[in-house]
Each structure stands twice: as structure tokens, then as C-alpha cells.
Design a protein around this motif. Structure first.
Motif, PDB file in Angstrom:
ATOM      1  N   SER A 268      -1.871  -2.753  -5.343  1.00  0.00           N
ATOM      2  CA  SER A 268      -1.395  -1.628  -4.536  1.00  0.00           C
ATOM      3  C   SER A 268      -2.489  -0.590  -4.346  1.00  0.00           C
ATOM      4  O   SER A 268      -2.678  -0.058  -3.245  1.00  0.00           O
ATOM      5  CB  SER A 268      -0.177  -0.996  -5.205  1.00  0.00           C
ATOM      6  N   LEU A 269      -3.235  -0.292  -5.415  1.00  0.00           N
ATOM      7  CA  LEU A 269      -4.306   0.696  -5.308  1.00  0.00           C
ATOM      8  C   LEU A 269      -5.429   0.209  -4.407  1.00  0.00           C
ATOM      9  O   LEU A 269      -5.976   0.972  -3.599  1.00  0.00           O
ATOM     10  CB  LEU A 269      -4.848   1.025  -6.699  1.00  0.00           C
TER      11      LEU A 269
ATOM     12  N   ASP B 222      -0.444  11.000  -4.421  1.00  0.00           N
ATOM     13  CA  ASP B 222       0.468   9.993  -4.941  1.00  0.00           C
ATOM     14  C   ASP B 222      -0.293   8.910  -5.691  1.00  0.00           C
ATOM     15  O   ASP B 222       0.120   8.456  -6.768  1.00  0.00           O
ATOM     16  CB  ASP B 222       1.254   9.382  -3.785  1.00  0.00           C
ATOM     17  N   MET B 223      -1.431   8.486  -5.137  1.00  0.00           N
ATOM     18  CA  MET B 223      -2.215   7.436  -5.781  1.00  0.00           C
ATOM     19  C   MET B 223      -2.846   7.916  -7.086  1.00  0.00           C
ATOM     20  O   MET B 223      -2.919   7.164  -8.065  1.00  0.00           O
ATOM     21  CB  MET B 223      -3.277   6.936  -4.797  1.00  0.00           C
ATOM     22  N   ILE B 224      -3.290   9.155  -7.121  1.00  0.00           N
ATOM     23  CA  ILE B 224      -3.823   9.694  -8.376  1.00  0.00           C
ATOM     24  C   ILE B 224      -2.720   9.786  -9.422  1.00  0.00           C
ATOM     25  O   ILE B 224      -2.937   9.536 -10.615  1.00  0.00           O
ATOM     26  CB  ILE B 224      -4.482  11.061  -8.119  1.00  0.00           C
TER      27      ILE B 224
ATOM     28  N   VAL C  19     -10.272   6.134  -6.566  1.00  0.00           N
ATOM     29  CA  VAL C  19      -9.145   5.205  -6.449  1.00  0.00           C
ATOM     30  C   VAL C  19      -9.615   3.756  -6.474  1.00  0.00           C
ATOM     31  O   VAL C  19      -9.177   2.957  -7.303  1.00  0.00           O
ATOM     32  CB  VAL C  19      -8.336   5.499  -5.176  1.00  0.00           C
ATOM     33  N   ALA C  20     -10.511   3.383  -5.563  1.00  0.00           N
ATOM     34  CA  ALA C  20     -10.943   1.996  -5.487  1.00  0.00           C
ATOM     35  C   ALA C  20     -11.678   1.561  -6.748  1.00  0.00           C
ATOM     36  O   ALA C  20     -11.469   0.447  -7.243  1.00  0.00           O
ATOM     37  CB  ALA C  20     -11.844   1.797  -4.266  1.00  0.00           C
ATOM     38  N   ALA C  21     -12.542   2.426  -7.289  1.00  0.00           N
ATOM     39  CA  ALA C  21     -13.267   2.054  -8.500  1.00  0.00           C
ATOM     40  C   ALA C  21     -12.308   1.834  -9.663  1.00  0.00           C
ATOM     41  O   ALA C  21     -12.469   0.902 -10.458  1.00  0.00           O
ATOM     42  CB  ALA C  21     -14.277   3.135  -8.845  1.00  0.00           C
TER      43      ALA C  21
ATOM     44  N   HIS D  74       0.841  -1.192   0.000  1.00  0.00           N
ATOM     45  CA  HIS D  74       0.000   0.000   0.000  1.00  0.00           C
ATOM     46  C   HIS D  74       0.884   1.254   0.000  1.00  0.00           C
ATOM     47  O   HIS D  74       1.995   1.261   0.515  1.00  0.00           O
ATOM     48  CB  HIS D  74      -0.958   0.015   1.193  1.00  0.00           C
ATOM     49  N   VAL D  75       0.336   2.304  -0.614  1.00  0.00           N
ATOM     50  CA  VAL D  75       1.073   3.558  -0.741  1.00  0.00           C
ATOM     51  C   VAL D  75       1.150   4.243   0.619  1.00  0.00           C
ATOM     52  O   VAL D  75       0.146   4.369   1.326  1.00  0.00           O
ATOM     53  CB  VAL D  75       0.384   4.482  -1.766  1.00  0.00           C
TER      54      VAL D  75
END
Length: 220
Positions: free
Chosen positions: A107-108, A91-93, A211-213, A35-36
């Protein structure tokens, strides 16, 4: 018992349930794969320890000093969490837009779960500390305006005469805010309560919808 002794020994709400909730979240963050995280993991453990120590001291000693330390530590934890979460979401975007999504699906997903669970717990602790001056003030039946209206207060005939909200009540409030994105059975009464619930809903919405979608869509 003298007034001074009563001031130094408050029969407060036990802290074992929020302590177990914090430990459970730390365990979840430890086992989630890839995970981030912006800050090193050891910093999260130090911050958690800074909160757990005064919470344990409040339960064991009942001294108002430790209750004040606990309140300050949770407020600082919430502020640090807001900054860290904003950086993690950014960071995730960036991962979604700049890197091949197929290589970062797990990871997402794990990152979105970590942010969502931490979001619920952090705001639950914050609500618990803010509502009517915090658990120590509520245990002492201090006179203050409520930040949230619970059903038991609106309909006192269905609740014990000395009922007051405990941590689990605020955890339920935090969970509902993160899932329904709106008040359910507990109504915010003050502006700070409304702004905090708005912020929690915004973090949860951004995490789940964007993120999750996206991560679910790219799973093989």
C-alpha cells in the motif's frame, strides 16, 4: 479575416498530448493496488472530466472562451491537488508510525508512486498554463515576461525562429523538478516559478525519502 474573427478563432497548441497524459495517470491510479486516497475515486474522475472537457473544446473550436475555462479548471485542480496530497501524506505517515509496517508495504509503495506521478503531471500542467500567460498567449505571441528560461530562448541560433515551449517541454521541467529537486536545463526567472518548483520538490522529496524508502525497507 477580420479582427473579431481572429479573436474568436485562435490557432492554439493542440491539447491531445496533455489529454493523453491525464488519461494515462487516471489509468495508473485505477490499477494501483490498495493505494491511500482521502477522497473517493469518483471525485478524481469528475475533476479530470472538468479539465478534459475545456481542453478538448480548445482543440476543436480554438475559442478563447474555452481557453479561459481550461486555465481556471487547471488552477482549481492544482489547488485541490495540494490540499488532497497534504492529507494523503499525513495519512501515510500515520500508517508508518501507528500501524505494523509489514502489513502495509504494498500500500505504501503504490501510494507513493501514485502521489509522485500525479505530482509531476499536476505541476507540469500548472507550469504550462502559467508560463508567459499560458499556451493560448504563447501561440498568439503575446508580449510578456517569461517565467522560465528555456535553452532555445537563451541560444536562439539552435532553435527555429518561431520556437515556443509546448506541453512536453513543461512536462520535462516537471519531471526534472520532481527527480533532481533543482533546476536542470530550464531556469526559473520569477518568484512564483521558484515557489512552485520548491513546492513540487518538497512533495516529491517527502514522498520518495520518507514514504517510499520506509516501504522498501519493510518489504519481505
Amino acid at each position: 479575416m477580420s479582427v473579431r474573427e481572429r479573436d474568436h478563432h485562435v490557432h492554439d497548441e493542440p491539447r491531445w498530448i496533455p489529454i493523453l497524459a491525464i488519461l494515462a495517470v487516471l489509468g495508473l491510479l485505477t490499477v494501483l493496488p490498495h493505494h491511500v486516497h482521502v477522497l473517493p475515486v469518483w471525485i478524481s474522475h469528475i475533476v479530470a472530466l472538468a479539465v478534459l472537457v475545456p481542453m478538448t473544446a480548445v482543440t476543436l473550436t480554438g475559442r478563447p472562451f474555452w481557453a479561459r475555462v481550461e486555465r481556471t479548471a487547471i488552477m482549481l485542480l492544482a489547488a485541490a491537488y495540494a490540499v488532497n496530497t497534504a492529507a494523503e501524506l499525513g495519512d501515510m505517515i500515520g500508517i508508518i508510525t501507528l500501524h505494523p509496517p509489514e502489513t502495509r508495504a504494498v500500500s505504501l509503495l503504490s501510494s507513493s508512486l501514485a502521489i509522485w506521478v500525479t505530482n509531476v503531471l499536476t505541476f507540469s500542467l500548472l507550469y504550462w498554463q502559467i508560463g508567459r500567460g499560458g499556451p493560448t498567449a504563447r501561440a498568439g505571441q503575446a508580449r510578456s515576461e517569461p517565467d522560465w528560461l528555456f535553452p532555445q530562448a537563451a541560444a536562439p541560433e539552435v532553435a527555429p525562429a518561431d520556437w515556443c515551449p509546448l506541453f512536453l517541454d513543461y512536462l520535462f521541467l516537471g519531471f526534472n523538478t520532481a527527480t533532481a529537486f533543482s533546476p536542470t536545463d530550464v531556469l526559473p526567472l520569477t518568484r512564483r516559478a521558484k515557489m512552485l518548483m520548491m513546492l513540487e520538490s518538497a512533495i516529491s522529496l517527502l514522498t520518495l525519502v520518507i514514504v517510499a524508502a520506509r516501504a522498501v525497507n519493510v518489504l519481505p
